[in-house]
Design a protein around this motif. Sequence first.
Motif, PDB file in Angstrom:
ATOM      1  N   ASN A  55       3.307  10.526  -9.555  1.00  0.00           N
ATOM      2  CA  ASN A  55       2.877  11.040 -10.828  1.00  0.00           C
ATOM      3  C   ASN A  55       1.831  11.940 -10.853  1.00  0.00           C
ATOM      4  N   ASN A  56       2.284  12.773 -10.013  1.00  0.00           N
ATOM      5  CA  ASN A  56       1.921  14.278  -9.667  1.00  0.00           C
ATOM      6  C   ASN A  56       2.502  15.561  -8.842  1.00  0.00           C
ATOM      7  N   LEU A  72       0.387  18.360   3.803  1.00  0.00           N
ATOM      8  CA  LEU A  72       1.099  18.808   2.216  1.00  0.00           C
ATOM      9  C   LEU A  72       2.242  19.619   2.441  1.00  0.00           C
ATOM     10  N   ARG A  73       1.722  20.343   3.293  1.00  0.00           N
ATOM     11  CA  ARG A  73       2.775  21.398   2.653  1.00  0.00           C
ATOM     12  C   ARG A  73       4.334  21.174   4.010  1.00  0.00           C
ATOM     13  N   ILE A  74       3.834  20.187   5.389  1.00  0.00           N
ATOM     14  CA  ILE A  74       5.074  19.917   5.907  1.00  0.00           C
ATOM     15  C   ILE A  74       5.871  18.400   4.945  1.00  0.00           C
ATOM     16  N   PHE A  75       4.739  17.775   4.309  1.00  0.00           N
ATOM     17  CA  PHE A  75       4.991  15.891   3.419  1.00  0.00           C
ATOM     18  C   PHE A  75       5.244  16.425   2.320  1.00  0.00           C
ATOM     19  N   ALA A  76       5.422  17.996   1.741  1.00  0.00           N
ATOM     20  CA  ALA A  76       5.479  17.244   0.201  1.00  0.00           C
ATOM     21  C   ALA A  76       6.748  16.508  -0.060  1.00  0.00           C
ATOM     22  N   GLY A  77       7.765  17.769   0.625  1.00  0.00           N
ATOM     23  CA  GLY A  77       9.607  17.171   0.239  1.00  0.00           C
ATOM     24  C   GLY A  77       9.659  16.348   0.760  1.00  0.00           C
ATOM     25  N   PRO A  78       9.340  15.434   1.995  1.00  0.00           N
ATOM     26  CA  PRO A  78       9.886  13.829   1.893  1.00  0.00           C
ATOM     27  C   PRO A  78       9.583  12.820   0.626  1.00  0.00           C
ATOM     28  N   LEU A  79       8.011  13.281   0.924  1.00  0.00           N
ATOM     29  CA  LEU A  79       7.458  12.831  -0.161  1.00  0.00           C
ATOM     30  C   LEU A  79       8.251  13.108  -1.697  1.00  0.00           C
ATOM     31  N   ALA A  80       8.629  14.194  -1.291  1.00  0.00           N
ATOM     32  CA  ALA A  80       9.697  13.978  -2.915  1.00  0.00           C
ATOM     33  C   ALA A  80      10.234  12.941  -3.377  1.00  0.00           C
ATOM     34  N   GLY A  81      11.198  13.370  -1.856  1.00  0.00           N
ATOM     35  CA  GLY A  81      12.237  12.400  -2.202  1.00  0.00           C
ATOM     36  C   GLY A  81      12.644  10.813  -1.492  1.00  0.00           C
ATOM     37  N   ILE A  82      11.516  10.817  -0.864  1.00  0.00           N
ATOM     38  CA  ILE A  82      11.004   8.852  -1.248  1.00  0.00           C
ATOM     39  C   ILE A  82      10.650   8.685  -2.253  1.00  0.00           C
ATOM     40  N   SER A  83       9.581   9.387  -3.132  1.00  0.00           N
ATOM     41  CA  SER A  83       9.482   8.941  -4.213  1.00  0.00           C
ATOM     42  C   SER A  83      10.691   9.058  -5.691  1.00  0.00           C
ATOM     43  N   GLU A  84      11.432   9.978  -5.311  1.00  0.00           N
ATOM     44  CA  GLU A  84      13.154   9.843  -5.812  1.00  0.00           C
ATOM     45  C   GLU A  84      12.928  10.510  -6.902  1.00  0.00           C
ATOM     46  N   MET A  85      11.988  11.913  -6.924  1.00  0.00           N
ATOM     47  CA  MET A  85      12.139  12.688  -7.987  1.00  0.00           C
ATOM     48  C   MET A  85      13.263  13.521  -8.423  1.00  0.00           C
ATOM     49  N   PRO A  86      13.405  13.761  -9.369  1.00  0.00           N
ATOM     50  CA  PRO A  86      14.827  14.262  -9.905  1.00  0.00           C
ATOM     51  C   PRO A  86      14.989  15.441  -9.122  1.00  0.00           C
ATOM     52  N   TYR A  87      16.414  16.019  -8.603  1.00  0.00           N
ATOM     53  CA  TYR A  87      16.747  16.809  -7.824  1.00  0.00           C
ATOM     54  C   TYR A  87      16.202  18.373  -8.158  1.00  0.00           C
ATOM     55  N   GLY A  88      16.633  18.488  -9.431  1.00  0.00           N
ATOM     56  CA  GLY A  88      16.455  19.549 -10.541  1.00  0.00           C
ATOM     57  C   GLY A  88      15.393  19.974 -10.590  1.00  0.00           C
ATOM     58  N   GLN A 145       0.832  -0.933  -0.059  1.00  0.00           N
ATOM     59  CA  GLN A 145      -0.101  -0.156   0.016  1.00  0.00           C
ATOM     60  C   GLN A 145       1.126   1.957   0.271  1.00  0.00           C
ATOM     61  N   LEU A 146       1.661   0.551   0.693  1.00  0.00           N
ATOM     62  CA  LEU A 146       2.745   2.708   0.493  1.00  0.00           C
ATOM     63  C   LEU A 146       3.687   2.228  -0.651  1.00  0.00           C
ATOM     64  N   TYR A 147       4.083   1.047  -1.118  1.00  0.00           N
ATOM     65  CA  TYR A 147       4.364   1.507  -2.402  1.00  0.00           C
ATOM     66  C   TYR A 147       3.583   2.160  -3.518  1.00  0.00           C
ATOM     67  N   GLY A 148       2.098   1.641  -3.144  1.00  0.00           N
ATOM     68  CA  GLY A 148       1.112   2.225  -4.163  1.00  0.00           C
ATOM     69  C   GLY A 148       0.997   4.002  -3.619  1.00  0.00           C
ATOM     70  N   LEU A 149       1.102   4.176  -2.678  1.00  0.00           N
ATOM     71  CA  LEU A 149       0.911   5.926  -2.277  1.00  0.00           C
ATOM     72  C   LEU A 149       1.876   6.297  -3.051  1.00  0.00           C
ATOM     73  N   ARG A 150       3.368   5.923  -2.513  1.00  0.00           N
ATOM     74  CA  ARG A 150       4.562   6.119  -3.410  1.00  0.00           C
ATOM     75  C   ARG A 150       4.344   6.777  -4.902  1.00  0.00           C
ATOM     76  N   HIS A 151       3.750   5.611  -5.237  1.00  0.00           N
ATOM     77  CA  HIS A 151       3.799   5.755  -6.905  1.00  0.00           C
ATOM     78  C   HIS A 151       2.702   6.567  -7.466  1.00  0.00           C
ATOM     79  N   GLN A 152       1.417   7.226  -6.868  1.00  0.00           N
ATOM     80  CA  GLN A 152       0.187   7.725  -6.588  1.00  0.00           C
ATOM     81  C   GLN A 152       1.169   9.746  -6.757  1.00  0.00           C
ATOM     82  N   PHE A 153       1.855   9.698  -5.605  1.00  0.00           N
ATOM     83  CA  PHE A 153       2.391  10.999  -5.608  1.00  0.00           C
ATOM     84  C   PHE A 153       3.668  11.258  -6.988  1.00  0.00           C
TER      85      PHE A 153
END
Length: 208
Positions: A108-109, A123-139, A98-106
């Motif tokens: 995509n958006n 989301l103001r608090i968790f957007a940064g950590p979620l971006a790191g967890i989902s390995e969003m490109p840093y740039g 389920q956590l993998y699913g949440l990360r996948h949803q994040f």
Amino acid sequence: MSEAISLEAVEEIARQYGYWAVFWGISLENAGVPLPGETLTLVGGFLAGEGELDYWIVLLCATGGAILGDNVGYWIGRWGGFPLMVRIGRLLRISEEQLYGLRHQFTNNAAKAVFLGRFVALLRIFAGPLAGISEMPYGKFFLCNASGAAVWASVMVSLSFFVGRLVPLEKLVSGVATFSVGALLLLVLAIAVPRLLELRNPLKMEEK
């Protein structure tokens, strides 16, 4: 705003520490520390409207603090956030799948979530950590984060700077908090409704 800290206390902190209160308040909140960073930013803009602080310096501190905080959150998530989420998920009886699913949803958006996340409660608090967890490109993260921080800070500081002269600060802070929670509820519905429809469609197909 944290119920443990009154608006009067936040005002006192802002008056005593000025620009540093705005900078570190929103920075720590965006890094994941439950502090009233948004309220400190609003109070900073209000004090600028009263002539006690400079508008442009408050805006700069709010923008810089928001960028720094989310960057810290991003690297916390990137370097070890997901294993931590898995451990917390076990305590909350949330499976790793389920956590993998949440990360996948994040993922995509991710760009929209990072850019607009500051206007949404939690989301103001968790957007940064979620971006790191989902390995969003840093740039890409940095661009969305910096532009989102600039827009958010401009809206918050300008709102309290101008509207604070006409509306009591308490009502202004309460109105912004209500909007933020409302945005969170709309986000939850936007995610939940399509998933419920997806679950219903297979059931209808099986009945046929």
